[in-house]
Design a protein around this motif. Structure first.
Motif, PDB file in Angstrom:
ATOM      1  N   VAL A   1       0.865  -1.150   0.006  1.00  0.00           N
ATOM      2  CA  VAL A   1       0.032  -0.011  -0.032  1.00  0.00           C
ATOM      3  C   VAL A   1       0.788   1.193   0.010  1.00  0.00           C
ATOM      4  N   VAL A   2       1.439   1.606  -1.041  1.00  0.00           N
ATOM      5  CA  VAL A   2       2.093   2.832  -1.106  1.00  0.00           C
ATOM      6  C   VAL A   2       1.706   3.406  -2.779  1.00  0.00           C
ATOM      7  N   SER A   3       2.065   4.993  -2.501  1.00  0.00           N
ATOM      8  CA  SER A   3       1.694   5.651  -3.694  1.00  0.00           C
ATOM      9  C   SER A   3       2.747   5.911  -4.780  1.00  0.00           C
ATOM     10  N   ASP A   4       3.890   5.292  -4.585  1.00  0.00           N
ATOM     11  CA  ASP A   4       4.731   5.747  -5.643  1.00  0.00           C
ATOM     12  C   ASP A   4       5.416   4.741  -6.570  1.00  0.00           C
ATOM     13  N   VAL A   5       4.164   3.566  -6.599  1.00  0.00           N
ATOM     14  CA  VAL A   5       4.407   2.551  -7.570  1.00  0.00           C
ATOM     15  C   VAL A   5       3.445   2.742  -8.864  1.00  0.00           C
TER      16      VAL A   5
ATOM     17  N   GLU B   1      -0.627  14.688  -6.253  1.00  0.00           N
ATOM     18  CA  GLU B   1       0.737  14.584  -6.149  1.00  0.00           C
ATOM     19  C   GLU B   1       1.133  13.418  -7.275  1.00  0.00           C
ATOM     20  N   HIS B   2       2.206  13.910  -8.024  1.00  0.00           N
ATOM     21  CA  HIS B   2       2.459  12.860  -8.982  1.00  0.00           C
ATOM     22  C   HIS B   2       3.759  12.383  -8.619  1.00  0.00           C
ATOM     23  N   LYS B   3       3.798  11.089  -7.961  1.00  0.00           N
ATOM     24  CA  LYS B   3       5.050  10.424  -7.692  1.00  0.00           C
ATOM     25  C   LYS B   3       5.584   9.476  -8.647  1.00  0.00           C
ATOM     26  N   VAL B   4       4.855   9.290  -9.891  1.00  0.00           N
ATOM     27  CA  VAL B   4       5.270   8.440 -10.724  1.00  0.00           C
ATOM     28  C   VAL B   4       5.042   9.083 -12.024  1.00  0.00           C
ATOM     29  N   VAL B   5       6.156   9.264 -12.807  1.00  0.00           N
ATOM     30  CA  VAL B   5       6.073  10.086 -14.087  1.00  0.00           C
ATOM     31  C   VAL B   5       6.833   9.173 -15.406  1.00  0.00           C
ATOM     32  N   PRO B   6       6.428   9.153 -16.382  1.00  0.00           N
ATOM     33  CA  PRO B   6       4.978  10.142 -16.964  1.00  0.00           C
ATOM     34  C   PRO B   6       3.864   9.775 -16.226  1.00  0.00           C
ATOM     35  N   CYS B   7       3.082  10.681 -16.184  1.00  0.00           N
ATOM     36  CA  CYS B   7       1.704  10.438 -15.684  1.00  0.00           C
ATOM     37  C   CYS B   7       0.622  10.851 -16.463  1.00  0.00           C
ATOM     38  N   ILE B   8      -0.178  10.167 -17.078  1.00  0.00           N
ATOM     39  CA  ILE B   8      -1.102  10.507 -18.168  1.00  0.00           C
ATOM     40  C   ILE B   8      -2.781  10.178 -17.661  1.00  0.00           C
ATOM     41  N   THR B   9      -3.304  11.448 -17.716  1.00  0.00           N
ATOM     42  CA  THR B   9      -4.760  11.260 -17.459  1.00  0.00           C
ATOM     43  C   THR B   9      -5.595  11.762 -18.547  1.00  0.00           C
ATOM     44  N   ILE B  10      -6.481  11.122 -19.172  1.00  0.00           N
ATOM     45  CA  ILE B  10      -7.261  11.261 -20.179  1.00  0.00           C
ATOM     46  C   ILE B  10      -8.723  11.051 -19.885  1.00  0.00           C
TER      47      ILE B  10
ATOM     48  N   LYS C   1     -10.387  15.450 -22.686  1.00  0.00           N
ATOM     49  CA  LYS C   1      -9.497  16.072 -21.599  1.00  0.00           C
ATOM     50  C   LYS C   1      -8.148  15.368 -21.638  1.00  0.00           C
ATOM     51  N   VAL C   2      -6.979  15.894 -21.615  1.00  0.00           N
ATOM     52  CA  VAL C   2      -5.780  15.414 -21.434  1.00  0.00           C
ATOM     53  C   VAL C   2      -5.013  15.841 -20.483  1.00  0.00           C
ATOM     54  N   ASP C   3      -4.364  15.453 -19.743  1.00  0.00           N
ATOM     55  CA  ASP C   3      -3.409  15.941 -18.658  1.00  0.00           C
ATOM     56  C   ASP C   3      -2.123  14.985 -18.890  1.00  0.00           C
ATOM     57  N   LEU C   4      -1.021  15.661 -19.144  1.00  0.00           N
ATOM     58  CA  LEU C   4       0.512  15.134 -19.257  1.00  0.00           C
ATOM     59  C   LEU C   4       1.305  15.671 -18.509  1.00  0.00           C
ATOM     60  N   PHE C   5       1.771  14.722 -17.694  1.00  0.00           N
ATOM     61  CA  PHE C   5       2.920  15.213 -16.534  1.00  0.00           C
ATOM     62  C   PHE C   5       4.387  14.345 -16.810  1.00  0.00           C
TER      63      PHE C   5
ATOM     64  N   ALA D   1       5.924  19.552 -16.730  1.00  0.00           N
ATOM     65  CA  ALA D   1       7.081  18.808 -16.487  1.00  0.00           C
ATOM     66  C   ALA D   1       7.386  18.693 -14.795  1.00  0.00           C
ATOM     67  N   VAL D   2       7.336  17.589 -14.238  1.00  0.00           N
ATOM     68  CA  VAL D   2       7.364  17.583 -12.994  1.00  0.00           C
ATOM     69  C   VAL D   2       8.664  17.135 -12.546  1.00  0.00           C
ATOM     70  N   LYS D   3       9.429  17.804 -11.408  1.00  0.00           N
ATOM     71  CA  LYS D   3      10.657  17.417 -11.189  1.00  0.00           C
ATOM     72  C   LYS D   3      10.610  16.462 -10.309  1.00  0.00           C
ATOM     73  N   GLN D   4      11.316  15.189 -10.550  1.00  0.00           N
ATOM     74  CA  GLN D   4      11.304  14.214  -9.533  1.00  0.00           C
ATOM     75  C   GLN D   4      12.207  14.502  -8.328  1.00  0.00           C
ATOM     76  N   PRO D   5      12.357  13.936  -7.232  1.00  0.00           N
ATOM     77  CA  PRO D   5      13.296  14.112  -5.919  1.00  0.00           C
ATOM     78  C   PRO D   5      14.495  13.432  -6.276  1.00  0.00           C
ATOM     79  N   GLU D   6      15.388  13.561  -7.226  1.00  0.00           N
ATOM     80  CA  GLU D   6      16.676  12.988  -7.602  1.00  0.00           C
ATOM     81  C   GLU D   6      17.714  13.893  -7.298  1.00  0.00           C
ATOM     82  N   THR D   7      18.498  13.362  -6.721  1.00  0.00           N
ATOM     83  CA  THR D   7      19.962  14.539  -6.202  1.00  0.00           C
ATOM     84  C   THR D   7      21.077  14.043  -6.806  1.00  0.00           C
TER      85      THR D   7
END
Length: 1291
Positions: A1014-1018, A1054-1063, A1115-1119, A1148-1154
Motif C-alpha cells: 500500500v504505497v503511492s509511488d508505484v 501529487e505525481h510520484k510516478v512520471v510520466p503520468c497521463i490522464t485522459i 481532456k488530456v493531462d500530461l505530466f 514537467a514534474v521534477k522528481q526528487p533525484e539528487t
C-alpha cells in the motif's frame, strides 16, 4: 642430596611424570647423602624422598595412584553435603539436592546490554539474557577447553566472576565433588585441591603450601603428589575478593615446602612463582577482578557466573521439594509475582523463597497468606550481611543507608549504572561494596569503572529503604515528593515498585528485622502517610480522575503492608465507592487479591483469568460480585458445582471462557441452567469431552427455550482425540443484532491424524460453516451436521462423495428460511466444488452478508494449487461504495497466486531473480451483483487463471491467454469492477483491460497495480466511468472506493510516478477500436527515455497519434519529467487541430533525484497548460481558473526553475555534447484555451530564469481566430523565438 633444581627429562618417565632414580653400591655398602651431578653411580642403593625433606617419621611412599584414590574417597564423603545458612547441628543436605548448573558465559557484558537486563522483569528478563547470542552457556567440563583460551590455547588460569549469592562457592564445591566421583576432568586433572580464602584470612603464623592443603593425606603424601604431577593438578581458590592482600613487597616462596605467610603462599600460587605447571580456577566478586587479573599467571580466560537461567529456577524448585505437586504449586505462586520471580535468578533468593514455603508446608501454599516480596528481599540483605560482611549492626545500617542514597540518586532519571564519583563518599573508598556489581566499560580508548545493583528491583528496594532509614521529618518530605511524582502520569510508572517496597518496609515485623530491637518512629509515620495516600487514590479512581493507578498495583501495596487495621479502613472506603477488580494471574497473584478482598462484603465486578485450581480460593469473592468476566483453564466436572455456586443468580455474566478441560453432558446442562438464571449472558465457551447429536440438541433446546429473549453466544468445543468421536471440533449458537448465528468448526489437526493412522494423503476440507437467520426459526440440524462432518476432509480431488456432500450442504442452506448471512471457510477445495458454491451465491441476492474463503483452490485435472480464493459481500456503506451498490451490493471475488508461490517457491521466497522472469499475473478481483437466475461457468475462469499464473512476461502465449481471460470477464453479467495486480505494467494487459472497460457498459471501475504494498509511488492504471470514461496511467488518481471521503478537492494531486497521463473520452463503444496498445507502448517507452534519446520525439508523436485516433477526446493531462520544443509544439498542435478536447494540461514534474547522473534529466522542468472553455465563460473567469491551475502546478513541481536555475547546473549540462543540441524550453508556463466557436487564446508568462537576471519579457498573450484550427500553426518556430527573447536580460 639437593634435588630442588632437578627437572626430569630422561626416557625413564613413568605415567603421570613420576621418575625413579636408583643408585647402587657394591658389596652391600651404603651411600649416605650422595650428590649426583652429571655422574653415573651404580650399586645396590635406593634413595627416596630426595625432593622434600621428611617431615615426620620416615615412611615408604606407596604408589601415587593409590594416594589419589584415598584422597578422592575422603572428598566424596566430605563434599557430598552442604551446610545451609539456617542449618542446626547435624542438619545437612546433599549437595546434589541443591545444586543446579548456573548460567556461565565467557564475555564482558557491554553497558547497554547490562542496562537492558537490569531493567527487564519476569519472563522478559530471562528471555533478554538467554536470547542474546553472546550469552552462550559454558558447562563446567568446558571451563578449561582450548576454545576458551587466548588464540585457542588451553588456559592455565580461569577467572570465574560472580555477584554476591550467585553460586560461586557451591559451584566450586560441585567441581571438586564431580572430579572425585569421576564425572568431571578425569582426563585433564589427576588431583584437585580446594582453598577457601575466607578460611585463609583467619590464619596466622608461617606455613608451607603442603600445610595449607590440609586434607586426608599426610604432608609427605601431599608433597609427593605436588612433586610428581604438577601439570595434572588443579587448584580451586574460592573467594579471592575476601583475601586481605597487603601492598608489602615480601618475597614470595618459590617452592611448596618453603614456609611463609598463608597470603604470600596463595599469591605465589596465583602468580605462578610456585607450581607454575599447575592449573588455577579462581572465583571472585566483580569488584576484585581487576586486581586478580593483574597478578594471575597466564594464559588466562575470564568467565562470568550469572546465576540461574529460567530453566534453572524451575529445576531448583523441583529439586528442593520432594513432592512434585508441592514444587509446582510454589513455583507457580512465585512466577506470578514478577518482582520476586525476577530476583530468583540469584540462587540465594531461590533458597530463601523455597525455605520459607517449605516451612509453611503444602497446605500453607493454598490456604494461608504468603510471605511478602519485601520481606524476602530483607531476608536476602540480612543473609549477605551476616555471612559476608562481619561488621557491627550500626555499620551495616550506615552501609544500607549509603546504598539507599545511591539508589535514590538514580531513580528520577532512570539511571542504573554509576561511576565511582557518583558513589557516596562513605562507601566510595571501600575495597568491597556489598550488593553492588563492578565492571569495566570500554569508552573509546579508555576503560571506565562502573557500578550497579544486581538488578533494578534491588535499586528500587534500596530506594525505599533509604526513606525508612532517614529521619522522620526528612522522610515525610521525600516520600511526599515521591508520591507526587508517581502521580504525574504514565511516564513515572517506574516509581511504582519503589512505592510497593515502601509499603512493605512499613510493615511492623519487617521494620523490626532491619532496625533490630529499637525501631525508629519513622516507620510509624510512613505507615500513616501511606494510608492517607492510598485512600485519596481510591477516591480519585472512583470518579475517574486518577485511573493510571490500576487496581492490581493498589492491592499489592496493601498486601505488602500486611496491616489488618489499615486494610479494613481502606477496603471499607473502597467498598462504599464501588470495587471493580480486573486482573490476569500473569500480572497479579490470586492470593494477594483474596487477602485484601476478605475484608469487603460487596464487589461490583471481577474480571478474572486464571486456572481452575484457583476457583476454590476465588469462590468467596466471586459470590459477592454483581458482574463477572471469567476465563478459566482446565476446568473439569469436579469444578462445576463450585463454579455454579460462585455464579449464583441475577448476575451479569459478560464473558465465560474455558481453555482445555473436558466437561460431561451433565456438567454442561448444569452450567447452562445456571446461566439461564442470570440477568444477562455474553460470550460463553465450554469444552466438552466430545460433541454429539445429544449434547447439540440439549444446548440448542435450552437456548431456544430459555435464552432467545436476550443476547448470548454459547460455544461447545470438543477435546476428543479423534474426529470419529465428535461431530465437529466446535459448535456455536449466538444471538446478536436481531439475528441468530449457527457455526460449526473443524480443527485442522483431524486430517493429519487420519493420514498418520491410515497412511493416506488427506486434504482438510471445510474448517468453518456459519450462517445467520433473521427472524429465527427452528431448523433441522441433523442433516446439516452430517453434511458438515463429511465435508471436513477428502482424499481425492475427484471424490464423488465429497461433491454429493457439497450439494447436500447447498441444498440445506437453500431451504433455511430467513437466511441473511453466510460464512464458509475451507483449507482445500477443487475448482468444481468452488464453482458450485459460487454459482449458488451469485443466484441468491437475499443473503446480505457473505464470506467464502478457500486457502488453497485446487485444479482437479492437474491436482495443483491454483491460488487462494475468497468471496465476500457486505451491505451498502455511504461514502465507501458506489451509489449503484445501494440496492444490490456486489459480490467481490478475489484470487491471488500466493498459494502457488508457496507451493513452488523456495521456503516461500520468490523463485525468480529477475522481474521479467516472474509470473506476469499476481492477483485478480472482480465485483458483480448477485442476480436470480444468473449463471456463469466459473470453472472456466479458474482454469484460465491457473494457466495465466504460470506464464512470465516473455512467454509468447501470454497475449493469447490474456485475451481468453478478458473474453470470459466480458461474459460475466453485471460486471462492475475489475482489479488486477501484475509484476509490471504490460501493454497487452493495459490495452486489453481498457478495451474491456470501453466495451462493457456495466463496468464502473478498473484498476491495474504493479505492487501488493500500500504505497503511492508505484506504477498503476485506473479507469473510471464518471461523466464519460476517465483513464489515468502512471499515478492512479481515480479510486472512488474507500478513498473518496479523504480527497481534498482544493489540493492538486501529487505525481510520484512520471510520466503520468490522464485522459477523458466520451462513453462510446467505438473508442474500443482505437490504437490503445500503441498508446501504452509509447507510454512505456517514454518511461525510460531522456531528452537526449533520439526515440523521444518519436514516442511523443506515437502517444499523441493514439490520442488523435480516439473519438470524443475530452481532456488530456500530461505530466512528464521534462519538456522539449518539439514535444511542446506537438501538444499545442493537438488541441488546436482536434476540436473535441475541452481541456489539456502539459507539465514537467521534477522528481526528487539528487545525484548528478539524474540531475541532467530534471533541470528543464517547465509547465504548459491548455484549456478549452465554454462560450458563456468570461475571460476574467478563465484567467482566474487558469491562474489557479498554474499556481497548483507550480506547487507540485516545487517551483523547479527557481530552486535549481539553469545557470547553477551549466557545468553538469556541458558534460554532454548531445545536451547542447537539444532545444529546451525556458518559459515558466504556456496556456492555451479555445471557446466552442473555435476562438483560441494563448498566454506565455515569463519569470526569471535565474536569481541574477530579469527577463526582458514578463507576459505574452495571443488570440487566434475561429478558423485557426483548420490549419496547423508553426508552434516550433514560435517557441524557439520565445526562447531567444527569454534569454535576454534588461540589464
Amino acid at each position: 642430596m639437593d634435588m630442588s633444581n632437578y627437572e626430569d627429562k630422561g626416557e625413564n618417565m613413568e605415567p603421570h611424570g613420576v621418575s625413579k632414580i636408583n643408585i647402587s653400591a657394591q658389596s652391600g655398602s651404603n651411600v649416605s647423602a650422595p650428590v649426583i651431578l652429571n655422574s653415573k653411580v651404580t650399586g645396590n642403593i635406593n634413595i627416596s624422598n630426595n625432593y622434600f625433606p621428611t617431615v615426620g617419621p620416615a615412611a615408604e611412599i606407596t604408589d601415587i595412584s593409590s594416594l589419589i584414590t584415598e584422597y578422592k574417597e575422603s572428598i566424596l564423603s566430605e563434599y557430598a553435603y552442604i551446610t545451609e545458612y539456617t542449618s542446626r547441628a547435624g542438619e545437612q543436605v546433599l549437595l546434589n539436592d541443591r545444586y543446579i548448573d548456573p548460567l556461565i558465559v565467557q564475555k564482558h557484558r557491554e553497558k547497554k546490554e547490562r542496562e537492558n537486563e537490569m531493567c527487564s522483569r519476569g519472563e522478559r528478563f530471562f528471555n533478554t539474557r538467554e536470547s542474546n547470542q553472546r550469552n552462550q552457556n559454558i558447562s563446567l567440563d568446558k571451563l578449561f577447553g582450548p576454545e576458551n583460551g587466548p588464540k585457542k590455547v588451553t588456559p592455565r588460569a580461569v577467572i570465574l566472576q560472580g555477584d554476591s549469592g550467585s553460586g560461586k562457592s557451591i559451584t566450586a564445591q560441585k567441581i571438586v565433588l564431580n572430579w572425585a566421583s569421576g564425572e568431571l576432568y578425569a582426563r585433564l586433572f589427576d588431583v584437585v585441591f580446594h582453598l577457601r580464602c575466607k578460611d585463609l584470612s583467619g590464619l596466622s603464623g608461617e606455613m608451607s603450601l603442603v600445610d595449607l592443603l590440609n586434607c586426608s593425606l599426610t604432608p609427605n603424601e601431599i608433597g609427593q603428589i605436588l612433586k610428581d604431577i604438577p601439570q595434572r593438578i588443579l587448584f580451586i581458590i574460592d573467594g579471592f575478593d575476601e583475601l586481605m592482600l597487603s601492598a608489602s613487597k615480601e618475597a614470595l616462596p618459590p617452592k611448596p615446602v618453603i614456609k611463609s605467610h598463608p597470603l604470600a603462599i596463595v599469591c605465589s600460587l596465583l602468580k605462578g612463582r610456585m607450581m607454575r605447571e599447575s592449573f588455577l580456577l579462581v572465583t571472585t566478586r566483580s569488584n576484585a577482578v581487576d586486581k586478580l587479573e593483574n597478578i594471575l599467571k597466564k594464559p588466562q580466560c575470564f568467565m562470568e557466573i550469572m546465576g540461574f537461567s529460567e530453566k534453572g529456577v524451575s529445576e531448583y524448585f523441583q529439586r528442593f521439594f520432594e513432592d512434585e505437586e508441592f514444587s509446582s504449586q510454589v513455583y507457580e505462586q512465585v512466577k506470578r509475582q514478577e518482582l520476586l520471580y525476577t530476583a530468583c535468578f540469584i540462587p540465594v533468593i531461590c533458597w530463601i523463597v523455597c525455605t520459607i514455603f517449605k516451612r509453611k508446608g503444602k497446605d500453607g501454599v493454598v490456604t494461608s497468606e504468603l510471605t511478602t516480596t519485601t520481606s524476602i528481599f530483607v531476608d536476602f540483605v540480612l543473609t549477605l550481611l551476616k555471612h559476608h560482611s562481619g561488621s557491627s549492626q550500626q555499620e551495616d545500617l550506615d552501609l544500607l543507608k549509603n546504598l539507599g542514597q545511591l539508589a535514590v540518586s538514580g531513580m528520577p532519571k532512570r539511571q542504573v549504572l554509576f561511576s565511582r564519583k557518583d558513589l557516596p563518599r562513605a562507601i566510595s573508598d571501600l575495597p568491597n561494596i556489598p550488593f553492588l556489581c563492578t565492571f569495566r566499560h570500554q569508552e573509546r580508548t579508555n576503560l571506565k569503572e562502573m557500578f550497579g545493583f544486581m538488578h533494578l528491583s534491588f535499586q528500587e528496594f534500596f530506594t525505599a529503604l533509604f526513606y525508612v532509614l532517614t529521619d522522620e521529618a526528612d522522610a515525610k518530605t521525600k516520600i511526599e515528593e515521591l508520591l507526587e511524582s508517581a502521580g504525574n502520569g504514565r511516564r513515572n510508572e517506574h516509581l511504582f515498585p519503589v512505592i510497593r517496597f515502601l509499603f512493605g518496609l512499613s510493615n511492623k515485623k519487617v521494620s523490626r528485622l532491619i532496625l533490630g530491637g529499637n525501631p525508629q518512629s519513622t516507620s510509624t509515620a510512613i505507615r500513616s502517610q501511606l494510608e492517607k495516600w492510598i485512600s485519596r487514590v481510591i477516591e480519585k479512581n472512583s470518579i475517574g480522575t486518577n485511573i493510571f493507578y490500576n487496581n492490581d498495583f493498589l492491592l499489592h501495596c496493601l498486601y505488602e503492608l500486611h496491616d489488618r487495621d489499615i486494610l479494613k479502613n481502606v477496603m471499607k472506603l473502597w467498598e462504599r465507592l464501588g470495587i471493580n477488580i480486573h486482573w490476569s494471574l500473569k500480572g497479579i497473584d490470586c492470593q494477594v487479591v483474596m487477602y485484601c478482598l476478605k475484608y469487603s462484603s460487596r464487589i461490583i465486578s471481577m474480571n478474572v483469568k486464571c486456572i481452575a485450581k484457583d476457583l476454590k480460593m476465588l469462590h468467596p469473592a466471586l459470590c459477592r460480585c454483581t458482574s463477572l468476566w471469567l476465563d478459566f483453564d482446565s476446568l473439569s466436572d469436579t469444578d462445576v458445582n463450585l463454579l455454579t455456586s460462585a455464579l449464583g443468580r441475577r448476575k451479569d455474566v459478560d464473558y465465560f471462557n474455558m481453555e482445555d478441560g473436558a466437561l460431561s453432558d451433565e456438567s454442561v446442562q448444569t452450567i447452562l441452567k445456571t446461566l439461564s438464571g442470570q440477568k444477562s449472558v455474553g460470550n460463553i465457551r465450554l469444552v466438552l469431552k466430545s460433541i454429539s447429536d445429544a449434547n447439540v440438541d440439549l444446548t440448542m433446546n435450552f437456548l431456544v427455550h430459555e435464552m432467545m429473549d436476550r443476547r448470548f453466544s454459547v460455544c461447545i468445543a470438543s477435546q476428543a482425540e479423534t474426529i470419529h468421536k465428535s461431530l465437529c471440533s466446535e459448535f456455536t449458537m449466538a444471538s446478536k443484532n436481531n439475528s441468530v448465528w449457527f457455526t460449526v468448526g473443524h480443527s485442522e489437526g483431524h486430517q493429519g491424524e487420519i493420514s498418520e493412522k491410515l497412511g493416506l494423503c488427506y486434504y482438510q476440507g471445510f474448517s468453518k460453516i456459519s450462517f445467520a437467520l433473521c427472524p429465527f426459526s427452528v431448523i433441522p440440524m441433523t442433516e446439516f451436521f452430517k453434511s458438515s462432518h463429511n465435508l471436513r476432509c477428502f482424499s481425492e480431488l475427484k471424490n464423488i462423495e465429497f461433491g454429493v456432500n457439497v450439494d447436500a450442504l447447498l441444498s440445506f442452506i437453500s431451504c433455511v428460511p430467513g437466511l441473511t448471512e453466510l460464512d464458509l471457510q475451507a483449507e482445500y477445495l477443487t475448482d468444481i466444488w468452488t464453482s458450485r458454491i459460487l454459482c449458488y451465491l451469485q443466484a441468491n441476492p437475499k443473503i446480505s452478508h457473505i464470506k467464502f474463503h478457500v486457502s488453497n483452490l485446487m485444479i482437479s485435472d492437474d491436482e495443483r494449487v491454483c491460488s487462494t480464493f475468497s468471496v465476500f459481500r457486505k451491505p451498502f456503506e455511504p461514502y465507501k461504495m458506489h451509489d449503484s451498490e445501494r440496492k444490490n451490493p456486489s459480490l467481490t471475488l478475489a484470487m491471488d497466486r500466493w498459494g502457488h508461490d508457496m507451493a513452488y517457491g523456495s521456503s516461500g521466497e520468490p523463485a525468480h531473480s529477475h522481474c521479467l522472469d516472474k509470473p506476469a499475473l499476481v492477483k485478480l478481483t472482480l465485483s458483480f451483483p448477485p442476480l436470480e437466475g444468473s449463471s456463469v461457468n466459473w470453472e472456466v475462469l479458474f482454469k484460465r487463471l491457473y494457466n495465466l499464473i504460470q506464464l512470465t512476461e516473455q512467454c509468447p502465449e501470454l497475449d493469447e491467454h490474456t485475451d481468453s481471460l478478458l473474453q470470459f470477464l466480458h461474459s460475466v453479467p453485471g460486471l462492475k469492477e475489475v482489479k488486477v495486480w501484475l509484476n509490471n505494467l504490460i501493454e497487452s494487459w493495459a490495452a486489453g483491460l481498457f478495451t474491456l472497460f470501453l466495451s462493457c457498459s456495466s463496468l464502473l471501475h478498473l484498476q491495474l497495480n504493479t505492487s501488493m504494498s500500500v504505497v503511492s509511488d508505484v506504477e498503476s492504471l485506473g479507469v473510471m466511468r464518471e461523466d464519460g470514461v476517465r483513464l489515468s496511467v502512471g499515478c492512479n488518481h481515480l479510486n472512488y472506493e474507500d478513498d473518496c471521503c479523504g480527497i481534498d478537492l482544493f489540493e492538486p494531486p501529487e505525481h510520484k510516478v512520471v510520466p503520468c497521463i490522464t485522459i477523458a473520452v466520451t462513453d462510446d463503444s467505438e473508442n474500443a477500436n482505437a490504437d490503445w496498445r500503441g498508446f501504452f507502448q509509447a507510454y512505456n517507452q517514454l518511461k525510460d527515455l531522456t531528452e537526449c534519446s533520439s526515440e523521444y520525439e518519436e514516442s511523443v508523436c506515437d502517444l499523441l497519434s493514439a490520442l488523435h485516433s480516439a473519438s470524443g477526446l475530452k481532456k488530456v493531462d500530461l505530466f512528464f519529467r521534462f519538456m522539449t520544443v518539439d514535444g511542446a509544439s506537438r501538444v499545442l498542435d493537438l488541441i488546436q487541430m482536434n476540436p473535441s478536447p475541452s481541456e489539456l494540461t502539459f507539465m514537467a514534474v521534477k522528481q526528487p533525484e539528487t545525484s548528478k547522473a539524474n540531475f541532467k534529466k530534471d533541470y528543464r522542468n517547465e509547465f504548459s497548460s491548455v484549456h478549452r472553455t465554454s462560450e458563456s465563460e468570461e475571460d476574467s473567469d478563465s484567467d482566474r481558473s487558469n491562474d489557479f491551475r498554474c499556481q497548483s502546478a507550480r506547487q507540485m513541481s516545487g517551483d523547479s526553475m527557481s530552486s535549481s536555475p539553469l545557470s547553477d547546473c551549466s557545468h553538469e549540462i556541458n558534460d554532454s555534447d548531445q545536451l547542447d543540441n537539444v532545444e529546451r524550453i525556458l518559459c515558466s508556463d504556456i496556456r492555451m484555451w479555445k471557446t466552442l466557436s473555435g476562438k483560441c487564446s494563448l498566454i506565455l508568462k515569463c519569470n526569471d530564469s535565474s536569481p541574477s537576471t530579469q527577463s526582458l519579457l514578463s507576459r505574452i498573450e495571443l488570440t487566434l481566430s475561429e478558423n485557426s484550427g483548420e490549419t496547423s500553426s508553426d508552434w516550433k518556430t514560435f517557441i524557439r523565438a520565445y526562447n531567444r527573447c527569454k534569454g535576454l536580460s534588461i540589464r
